[in-house]
Structures are given as structure tokens and as C-alpha cells.
Design a protein around this motif. Structure first.
Motif, PDB file in Angstrom:
ATOM      1  N   ILE A  45      10.594 -16.987   2.451  1.00  0.00           N
ATOM      2  CA  ILE A  45      11.465 -15.894   2.664  1.00  0.00           C
ATOM      3  C   ILE A  45      10.773 -14.936   3.847  1.00  0.00           C
ATOM      4  O   ILE A  45      11.368 -14.310   4.790  1.00  0.00           O
ATOM      5  CB  ILE A  45      11.403 -14.991   1.299  1.00  0.00           C
ATOM      6  N   HIS A  46       9.476 -15.012   3.737  1.00  0.00           N
ATOM      7  CA  HIS A  46       8.738 -14.344   5.071  1.00  0.00           C
ATOM      8  C   HIS A  46       9.037 -14.693   6.174  1.00  0.00           C
ATOM      9  O   HIS A  46       9.032 -14.356   7.353  1.00  0.00           O
ATOM     10  CB  HIS A  46       7.155 -14.377   4.582  1.00  0.00           C
ATOM     11  N   LYS A  47       9.311 -16.212   6.551  1.00  0.00           N
ATOM     12  CA  LYS A  47       9.443 -16.912   7.574  1.00  0.00           C
ATOM     13  C   LYS A  47      10.936 -16.566   8.074  1.00  0.00           C
ATOM     14  O   LYS A  47      11.025 -16.097   9.298  1.00  0.00           O
ATOM     15  CB  LYS A  47       9.265 -18.342   7.392  1.00  0.00           C
ATOM     16  N   ALA A  48      11.744 -16.554   7.317  1.00  0.00           N
ATOM     17  CA  ALA A  48      13.096 -16.258   7.710  1.00  0.00           C
ATOM     18  C   ALA A  48      13.381 -14.952   7.940  1.00  0.00           C
ATOM     19  O   ALA A  48      14.253 -14.433   8.622  1.00  0.00           O
ATOM     20  CB  ALA A  48      14.237 -16.872   6.470  1.00  0.00           C
ATOM     21  N   GLY A  49      12.644 -13.858   7.013  1.00  0.00           N
ATOM     22  CA  GLY A  49      12.891 -12.529   7.019  1.00  0.00           C
ATOM     23  C   GLY A  49      12.200 -11.881   8.320  1.00  0.00           C
ATOM     24  O   GLY A  49      12.645 -10.669   8.882  1.00  0.00           O
ATOM     25  N   GLY A  50      11.166 -12.464   8.704  1.00  0.00           N
ATOM     26  CA  GLY A  50      10.352 -11.764   9.788  1.00  0.00           C
ATOM     27  C   GLY A  50       9.250 -10.648   9.405  1.00  0.00           C
ATOM     28  O   GLY A  50       9.342 -10.638   8.033  1.00  0.00           O
ATOM     29  N   LYS A  51       8.535 -10.356  10.231  1.00  0.00           N
ATOM     30  CA  LYS A  51       7.459  -9.627   9.972  1.00  0.00           C
ATOM     31  C   LYS A  51       7.534  -8.095   9.281  1.00  0.00           C
ATOM     32  O   LYS A  51       6.601  -7.788   8.794  1.00  0.00           O
ATOM     33  CB  LYS A  51       6.312  -9.259  11.159  1.00  0.00           C
ATOM     34  N   SER A  52       8.876  -7.630   9.487  1.00  0.00           N
ATOM     35  CA  SER A  52       9.033  -6.191   9.006  1.00  0.00           C
ATOM     36  C   SER A  52       8.760  -6.307   7.187  1.00  0.00           C
ATOM     37  O   SER A  52       8.226  -5.297   6.652  1.00  0.00           O
ATOM     38  CB  SER A  52      10.374  -6.009   9.080  1.00  0.00           C
ATOM     39  N   ILE A  53       9.124  -7.437   6.574  1.00  0.00           N
ATOM     40  CA  ILE A  53       8.708  -7.675   5.265  1.00  0.00           C
ATOM     41  C   ILE A  53       7.357  -7.464   4.921  1.00  0.00           C
ATOM     42  O   ILE A  53       6.972  -6.788   4.268  1.00  0.00           O
ATOM     43  CB  ILE A  53       9.480  -8.892   4.714  1.00  0.00           C
ATOM     44  N   CYS A  57       5.177  -4.695   2.882  1.00  0.00           N
ATOM     45  CA  CYS A  57       4.146  -5.221   1.631  1.00  0.00           C
ATOM     46  C   CYS A  57       2.765  -4.648   1.569  1.00  0.00           C
ATOM     47  O   CYS A  57       2.224  -4.353   0.801  1.00  0.00           O
ATOM     48  CB  CYS A  57       4.146  -6.912   1.392  1.00  0.00           C
ATOM     49  N   VAL A  58       2.338  -4.774   3.090  1.00  0.00           N
ATOM     50  CA  VAL A  58       0.836  -4.313   3.418  1.00  0.00           C
ATOM     51  C   VAL A  58       0.841  -2.633   2.847  1.00  0.00           C
ATOM     52  O   VAL A  58       0.113  -2.334   2.448  1.00  0.00           O
ATOM     53  CB  VAL A  58       0.534  -4.547   4.607  1.00  0.00           C
ATOM     54  N   LYS A  59       1.940  -2.076   3.205  1.00  0.00           N
ATOM     55  CA  LYS A  59       1.943  -0.687   3.006  1.00  0.00           C
ATOM     56  C   LYS A  59       2.117  -0.150   1.435  1.00  0.00           C
ATOM     57  O   LYS A  59       1.266   0.337   0.685  1.00  0.00           O
ATOM     58  CB  LYS A  59       3.075  -0.035   3.334  1.00  0.00           C
ATOM     59  N   ILE A  60       2.588  -1.425   0.805  1.00  0.00           N
ATOM     60  CA  ILE A  60       2.653  -1.154  -0.946  1.00  0.00           C
ATOM     61  C   ILE A  60       1.392  -1.600  -1.327  1.00  0.00           C
ATOM     62  O   ILE A  60       0.717  -0.847  -2.145  1.00  0.00           O
ATOM     63  CB  ILE A  60       3.530  -2.184  -1.360  1.00  0.00           C
ATOM     64  N   ARG A  61       0.630  -2.502  -0.831  1.00  0.00           N
ATOM     65  CA  ARG A  61      -0.618  -2.825  -0.951  1.00  0.00           C
ATOM     66  C   ARG A  61      -1.630  -1.635  -0.784  1.00  0.00           C
ATOM     67  O   ARG A  61      -2.436  -1.441  -1.871  1.00  0.00           O
ATOM     68  CB  ARG A  61      -1.309  -3.996  -0.146  1.00  0.00           C
ATOM     69  N   GLU A  62      -1.500  -0.905   0.313  1.00  0.00           N
ATOM     70  CA  GLU A  62      -2.639   0.019   0.397  1.00  0.00           C
ATOM     71  C   GLU A  62      -2.064   1.398  -0.476  1.00  0.00           C
ATOM     72  O   GLU A  62      -2.957   1.981  -1.029  1.00  0.00           O
ATOM     73  CB  GLU A  62      -2.115   0.742   1.947  1.00  0.00           C
TER      74      GLU A  62
END
Ligand code: AR6
Length: 186
Positions: A45-53, A57-62
Motif C-alpha cells: 500500500i505504501h509503495k503503490a500509494g506514494g509518500k503522501s500516505i 501517518c507521521v503526523k498522526i504519530r506526532e
């Protein structure tokens, strides 16, 4: 040919293949608590969806420090043919004495609720926890369908938005288990 059953107003369809190729409002990811990606369907999913995903996720982690087992969070779907990805964290199978069934049910329930909040009409699920997390496939399929039927029966108000649920089975074992279950449910 696609196998499907209808529960109240919702059609449940079985697909064999890669979930990143499925067109649906929401694609569900079998993530881990870090939300930073991994192997299996998460990697795909991350590979096909690209870096915006990953950026979301990083923002949710923060904001909330990742995602607990049995919980779900939502991000953009990036380049995928979907509006959103819901990341849910399945339990690692530990012999069954650690509430694994309840935790897996919660993944499906929370994902459906979140999808409804976002007014999704269609949602695609992978076979959460049945890969790297080693949940027995037969039991996982029973648990997934039970969670679904609990959610759809009796029809709840929030369920009204979801018209189509896809179970996307990647491997033959899961596909055959689900096909038998859906045929028996007809
Ligand atoms: N499309 C649909 N299903 C897939 C795909 C795909 N492209 N690739 C694999 N599957 P897994 P888990 C199926 O291991 O057990 C990750 O590293 C696969 O056949 O992806 O919940 C995460 O970051 C299996 O039936 O997820 C976590 O650390 C199902 O997806 C950990 O793995 C789930 O297998 C989560 O483990």
C-alpha cells in the motif's frame, strides 16, 4: 466471476488479488502500531500509494503516538484508486490467550465505523493479521465475517453509507476459505 452475498442493503464481494489495484472509497491496511510501514500488504500500500500516505501517518504519530492494536486511523490514499486508506493494527497471534479474536473483531468494527464517518460507500479489506502476524486463517475468516454481520445486522444508522464491502484475498488459502464461507452463507 466474483462471489458475493447481500446482507440488508450491503453487498459483500470476494475478490482474489492485490488490494492496491481495487477501486473503492476506502482501502484498509493491515498496519503496525508505529504506522511507519512494513512488509506484506502494508508495504504494498505504501509503495503503490506514494509518500503522501507516510507523511500523514507521521503526523498522526506526532499527534497520538501511533495506533493501538484493534484501533484504526485514516489518511489520504495517495496514488491509489481510493479516497482514503484506513490503517488498522491487527493482533499478533499468540496462541489465542491474549484476546486476539476480540482485537481482530475490533479492527473490522472500527474500520467500518471510521469509513462511515467519512461517508464511504465502499470499503476493501485485506485478511488482517493472517500473514506476518500468524493469526490462523480459518479462525480469522470466521472472526472477520462475524464482525461484519454484527455490524450489518441489525442495520445501524451509521451503516447506511456503506453499500459495498470487498474482501480481497491475496493467497489461495484465504481465498478458498472465504469462498466456502460465502457459498455456505447463500
Ligand atoms: N493485497 C492484498 N492482500 C495482501 C497483499 C496485497 N498486495 N499482500 C499481502 N496480502 P500481512 P499482518 C495478504 O503480513 O499479518 C506488516 O509488516 C497476505 O496474504 O500483510 O496483519 C505490517 O507493517 C495476508 O493474508 O499483515 C505489520 O508489521 C494478509 O495480507 C505486519 O506486517 C495480511 O498479511 C502485519 O501483519
Amino acid at each position: 466471476m466474483e462471489d458475493y452475498i447481500k446482507v440488508n442493503q450491503t453487498i459483500i464481494t470476494l475478490i482474489q488479488g492485490d488490494i492496491t489495484k481495487v477501486t473503492a472509497d476506502v482501502i484498509v491496511n493491515a498496519a503496525n502500531t508505529s504506522l511507519l510501514g512494513g512488509g506484506g500488504v502494508d508495504g504494498a500500500i505504501h509503495k503503490a500509494g506514494g509518500k503522501s500516505i507516510l507523511e500523514e501517518c507521521v503526523k498522526i504519530r506526532e499527534r497520538q503516538g501511533g495506533c493501538a492494536v484493534g484501533e484504526a486511523v485514516i489518511t489520504t490514499a495517495g496514488n491509489l484508486p481510493a479516497s482514503h486508506v484506513i490503517h488498522t493494527v491487527g493482533p499478533v497471534w499468540n496462541g489465542g490467550n491474549n484476546n486476539e479474536i476480540e482485537k481482530l473483531k475490533s479492527c473490522y468494527r472500527k474500520s467500518l465505523s471510521l469509513a462511515s464517518e467519512y461517508k464511504a460507500k465502499s470499503i476493501a479489506f485485506p485478511n488482517i493479521s493472517t500473514g506476518i502476524y500468524r493469526f490462523p486463517k480459518q479462525l480469522a475468516a470466521e472472526t472477520a465475517l462475524e464482525a461484519l454481520f454484527d455490524y450489518l445486522n441489525p442495520m445501524s444508522v451509521e451503516q447506511a453509507t456503506i453499500e459495498q464491502i470487498y474482501f480481497v484475498c491475496f493467497d489461495d488459502v484465504n481465498f478458498n476459505i472465504f469462498r466456502n464461507k460465502l457459498v455456505n452463507a447463500l
